[in-house]
Design a protein around this motif. Structure first.
Motif, PDB file in Angstrom:
ATOM      1  N   SER A 333     -57.154  21.666 -33.825  1.00 13.46           N
ATOM      2  CA  SER A 333     -56.375  20.544 -33.296  1.00 13.46           C
ATOM      3  C   SER A 333     -54.981  20.959 -32.830  1.00 13.46           C
ATOM      4  CB  SER A 333     -56.249  19.441 -34.359  1.00 13.46           C
ATOM      5  OG  SER A 333     -55.580  19.931 -35.505  1.00 13.46           O
ATOM      6  N   GLN A 334     -54.539  22.183 -33.159  1.00 10.46           N
ATOM      7  CA  GLN A 334     -53.201  22.614 -32.759  1.00 10.46           C
ATOM      8  C   GLN A 334     -53.056  22.660 -31.246  1.00 10.46           C
ATOM      9  OE1 GLN A 334     -52.081  26.265 -34.699  1.00 10.46           O
ATOM     10  NE2 GLN A 334     -52.068  25.351 -36.735  1.00 10.46           N
ATOM     11  N   ILE A 335     -54.080  23.198 -30.546  1.00 11.03           N
ATOM     12  CA  ILE A 335     -54.010  23.265 -29.084  1.00 11.03           C
ATOM     13  C   ILE A 335     -54.060  21.859 -28.499  1.00 11.03           C
ATOM     14  CG2 ILE A 335     -56.511  23.557 -28.794  1.00 11.03           C
ATOM     15  CD1 ILE A 335     -53.771  25.180 -26.638  1.00 11.03           C
ATOM     16  N   THR A 336     -54.830  20.966 -29.129  1.00 16.02           N
ATOM     17  CA  THR A 336     -54.891  19.568 -28.677  1.00 16.02           C
ATOM     18  C   THR A 336     -53.514  18.935 -28.752  1.00 16.02           C
ATOM     19  OG1 THR A 336     -57.080  19.494 -29.713  1.00 16.02           O
ATOM     20  CG2 THR A 336     -56.192  17.421 -28.881  1.00 16.02           C
ATOM     21  N   GLN A 337     -52.853  19.131 -29.881  1.00 15.29           N
ATOM     22  CA  GLN A 337     -51.543  18.533 -30.099  1.00 15.29           C
ATOM     23  C   GLN A 337     -50.489  19.135 -29.175  1.00 15.29           C
ATOM     24  OE1 GLN A 337     -50.552  15.953 -32.315  1.00 15.29           O
ATOM     25  NE2 GLN A 337     -48.720  16.125 -31.050  1.00 15.29           N
ATOM     26  N   ARG A 338     -50.478  20.455 -29.045  1.00 19.45           N
ATOM     27  CA  ARG A 338     -49.414  21.142 -28.306  1.00 19.45           C
ATOM     28  C   ARG A 338     -49.507  20.935 -26.804  1.00 19.45           C
ATOM     29  NH1 ARG A 338     -48.078  26.137 -25.948  1.00 19.45           N
ATOM     30  NH2 ARG A 338     -50.232  26.862 -26.055  1.00 19.45           N
ATOM     31  N   VAL A 339     -50.741  20.925 -26.268  1.00 22.56           N
ATOM     32  CA  VAL A 339     -50.917  20.918 -24.819  1.00 22.56           C
ATOM     33  C   VAL A 339     -51.364  19.565 -24.269  1.00 22.56           C
ATOM     34  CG1 VAL A 339     -52.159  21.991 -22.899  1.00 22.56           C
ATOM     35  CG2 VAL A 339     -51.438  23.382 -24.847  1.00 22.56           C
ATOM     36  N   TYR A 340     -52.186  18.835 -25.011  1.00 25.28           N
ATOM     37  CA  TYR A 340     -52.841  17.667 -24.431  1.00 25.28           C
ATOM     38  C   TYR A 340     -52.320  16.316 -24.923  1.00 25.28           C
ATOM     39  CZ  TYR A 340     -56.189  20.919 -22.438  1.00 25.28           C
ATOM     40  OH  TYR A 340     -56.765  21.932 -21.705  1.00 25.28           O
ATOM     41  N   ARG A 341     -51.683  16.262 -26.051  1.00 29.72           N
ATOM     42  CA  ARG A 341     -51.124  14.990 -26.532  1.00 29.72           C
ATOM     43  C   ARG A 341     -49.723  14.863 -25.947  1.00 29.72           C
ATOM     44  NH1 ARG A 341     -54.229  11.181 -29.425  1.00 29.72           N
ATOM     45  NH2 ARG A 341     -52.863  11.042 -31.245  1.00 29.72           N
ATOM     46  N   ARG A 342     -49.583  14.135 -24.838  1.00 32.39           N
ATOM     47  CA  ARG A 342     -48.346  14.156 -24.070  1.00 32.39           C
ATOM     48  C   ARG A 342     -47.473  12.918 -24.226  1.00 32.39           C
ATOM     49  NH1 ARG A 342     -50.611  16.899 -18.412  1.00 32.39           N
ATOM     50  NH2 ARG A 342     -51.403  18.819 -19.391  1.00 32.39           N
ATOM     51  N   LEU A 343     -47.875  11.979 -25.041  1.00 31.95           N
ATOM     52  CA  LEU A 343     -47.036  10.812 -25.289  1.00 31.95           C
ATOM     53  C   LEU A 343     -46.038  11.119 -26.410  1.00 31.95           C
ATOM     54  CD1 LEU A 343     -49.628   7.889 -25.136  1.00 31.95           C
ATOM     55  CD2 LEU A 343     -47.731   8.278 -23.562  1.00 31.95           C
ATOM     56  N   PRO A 344     -44.883  10.482 -26.396  1.00 37.14           N
ATOM     57  CA  PRO A 344     -43.917  10.700 -27.482  1.00 37.14           C
ATOM     58  C   PRO A 344     -44.532  10.276 -28.819  1.00 37.14           C
ATOM     59  CG  PRO A 344     -42.894   9.518 -25.642  1.00 37.14           C
ATOM     60  CD  PRO A 344     -44.368   9.548 -25.374  1.00 37.14           C
ATOM     61  N   GLU A 345     -44.151  10.985 -29.858  1.00 32.77           N
ATOM     62  CA  GLU A 345     -44.640  10.630 -31.194  1.00 32.77           C
ATOM     63  C   GLU A 345     -43.873   9.424 -31.717  1.00 32.77           C
ATOM     64  OE1 GLU A 345     -45.324  12.664 -35.604  1.00 32.77           O
ATOM     65  OE2 GLU A 345     -44.298  13.765 -34.007  1.00 32.77           O
ATOM     66  N   ARG A 346     -44.592   8.417 -32.174  1.00 33.48           N
ATOM     67  CA  ARG A 346     -43.958   7.212 -32.709  1.00 33.48           C
ATOM     68  C   ARG A 346     -43.783   7.356 -34.224  1.00 33.48           C
ATOM     69  NH1 ARG A 346     -43.426   2.902 -29.445  1.00 33.48           N
ATOM     70  NH2 ARG A 346     -44.466   2.984 -27.403  1.00 33.48           N
ATOM     71  N   VAL A 347     -42.594   7.095 -34.701  1.00 34.35           N
ATOM     72  CA  VAL A 347     -42.313   7.183 -36.130  1.00 34.35           C
ATOM     73  C   VAL A 347     -41.591   5.924 -36.603  1.00 34.35           C
ATOM     74  CG1 VAL A 347     -42.208   9.694 -36.140  1.00 34.35           C
ATOM     75  CG2 VAL A 347     -40.123   8.376 -35.703  1.00 34.35           C
ATOM     76  N   GLN A 348     -41.806   5.584 -37.838  1.00 33.09           N
ATOM     77  CA  GLN A 348     -41.107   4.449 -38.433  1.00 33.09           C
ATOM     78  C   GLN A 348     -39.731   4.899 -38.919  1.00 33.09           C
ATOM     79  OE1 GLN A 348     -42.219   1.210 -38.684  1.00 33.09           O
ATOM     80  NE2 GLN A 348     -43.915   1.909 -37.379  1.00 33.09           N
ATOM     81  N   PRO A 349     -38.721   4.039 -38.804  1.00 29.65           N
ATOM     82  CA  PRO A 349     -37.395   4.427 -39.284  1.00 29.65           C
ATOM     83  C   PRO A 349     -37.389   4.547 -40.798  1.00 29.65           C
ATOM     84  CG  PRO A 349     -37.433   2.100 -38.718  1.00 29.65           C
ATOM     85  CD  PRO A 349     -38.732   2.671 -38.253  1.00 29.65           C
ATOM     86  N   GLY A 350     -36.410   5.294 -41.298  1.00 30.71           N
ATOM     87  CA  GLY A 350     -36.271   5.431 -42.741  1.00 30.71           C
ATOM     88  C   GLY A 350     -35.650   4.182 -43.341  1.00 30.71           C
ATOM     89  N   LYS A 351     -35.390   4.219 -44.646  1.00 29.48           N
ATOM     90  CA  LYS A 351     -34.800   3.072 -45.338  1.00 29.48           C
ATOM     91  C   LYS A 351     -33.482   3.462 -45.992  1.00 29.48           C
ATOM     92  CE  LYS A 351     -39.251   0.877 -46.314  1.00 29.48           C
ATOM     93  NZ  LYS A 351     -40.138   0.364 -47.377  1.00 29.48           N
TER      94      LYS A 351
END
Length: 354
Positions: A333-351
């Motif tokens: 999955s590393q190549i999938t993540q590095r090359v093909y997943r092109r949308l920004p990563e969504r994260v929840q804010p901290g508390k």
């Protein structure tokens, strides 16, 4: 349709053929000088004679003392096992490497020499990195063949990697492409629009889509053996039917220029767009370029995208990384993540805990 292999050739080494009462070796392009300048070299009239000649030729590079001799054996034994496109690229890399390192002893190479080679070819960094990949694999084989005890630079060279392409195709851009009106009832624009739909649903590589036949469309889904892994892992996949996928395939069938062709996507002559001998699909690529020119001229789109970007969109739009990896048939999955997943990563804010 792909040419059926003569049953007499089954079981023979790669690129061997039996014809006209003798055994021949089909010499890879660019390696003719190692086979008396011939594109098809006669090995012998009988199998023992052919194997004896083959062994004699390999004996010239067996027990290699120089990097050039190692690369010769690599080109003879390893390169022919790869797909056609990779063979062409590897043979070009071997020629470039031999011009620089050919006369050097096997034990001479050090990591700094690899860095120097990359620096000398910094005008063409991609080609340099590909050549170094070939050199590295050749030295891995040198260890396997007993020429040396350890790889001289594996794990010790860190070259600047190619920046992954980050073009993400927006949904509205797909809609614009599908809005182009066709001047014909079949073929041309309609075929490319059907291809876009199928690509977004399956994420298959161009070659694997263009090779799809009616026989691959079975009751439980589309059966595919990705050509890239056919001769390595042999991994097969079944893309299960969904209403959208069934409709996409039905549309592709309806707009084919030849109804009785076995290929899901075919030329006006009912032939496959993919040239197995050359590993290219030049006719398809030209049609895609003309299509994108129309898209830029007739829609709101201002930046073209490649058909490969659609594969990345399929992976980016998948709900999970694992689903994207499975669609793209990646082992890791590393190549999938590095090359093909092109949308920004969504994260929840901290508390804030005060």
């Amino acid at each position: 349709m792909p040419r059926k292999r003569n049953k007499e050739n089954v079981g023979l080494p790669a690129r061997w053929v039996s014809e006209h009462g003798a055994y021949y070796y089909q010499v890879p392009q660019g390696l003719e000088d190692r086979w008396d300048g011939k594109r098809k070299f006669r090995l012998g009239a009988s199998l023992p004679e052919a194997y004896a000649e083959w062994a004699r030729r390999l004996g010239q590079v067996d027990g290699a003392k120089t990097i050039g001799a190692l690369l010769d054996r690599y080109a003879l034994e390893v390169v022919p096992t790869k797909n056609v496109r990779t063979q062409v690229e590897n043979n070009r890399a071997v020629r470039n490497l031999k011009a620089v390192f050919g006369d050097a002893p096997l034990t001479w190479l050090r990591p700094q020499h690899v860095y120097q080679y990359a620096d000398k070819r910094r005008a063409k960094p991609v080609a340099a990195n590909r050549a170094i990949d070939v050199l590295s694999h050749a030295f891995t084989k040198a260890v396997e063949w007993g020429y040396i005890d350890r790889h001289p630079f594996k794990g010790e060279v860190r070259l600047a990697g190619e920046k992954p392409r980050d073009r993400y195709v927006e949904d509205w851009e797909v809609i614009e492409c599908l809005s182009i009106e066709s001047k014909r009832k079949k073929g041309s624009v309609l075929v490319l629009q059907a291809y876009i739909r199928l690509k977004l649903l399956t994420g298959l590589r161009r070659g694997d889509i263009l090779r799809l036949t009616s026989a691959d469309l079975k009751e439980d889904g589309i059966h595919v053996t990705p050509r890239k892994t056919e001769h390595s892992t042999g991994k097969r996949m079944i893309i299960e039917w969904s209403p959208e996928l069934q409709q996409a395939v039905a549309t592709a069938r309806e707009v084919r220029p030849v109804d009785i062709a076995p290929w899901l996507f075919c030329t006006r002559k009912g032939e496959c767009y993919y040239d197995e001998a050359k590993g290219t699909a030049s006719g398809w690529d030209s049609m895609w370029q003309r299509f994108m020119e129309r898209v830029l001229a007739e829609t709101k789109m201002t930046e073209r995208f490649t058909e490969h970007d659609l594969r990345a969109k399929c992976a980016s739009d998948a709900e999970t990384l694992e689903h994207a990896r499975a669609l793209l048939s990646h082992a890791d999955s590393q190549i999938t993540q590095r090359v093909y997943r092109r949308l920004p990563e969504r994260v929840q804010p901290g508390k804030i805990r005060v």
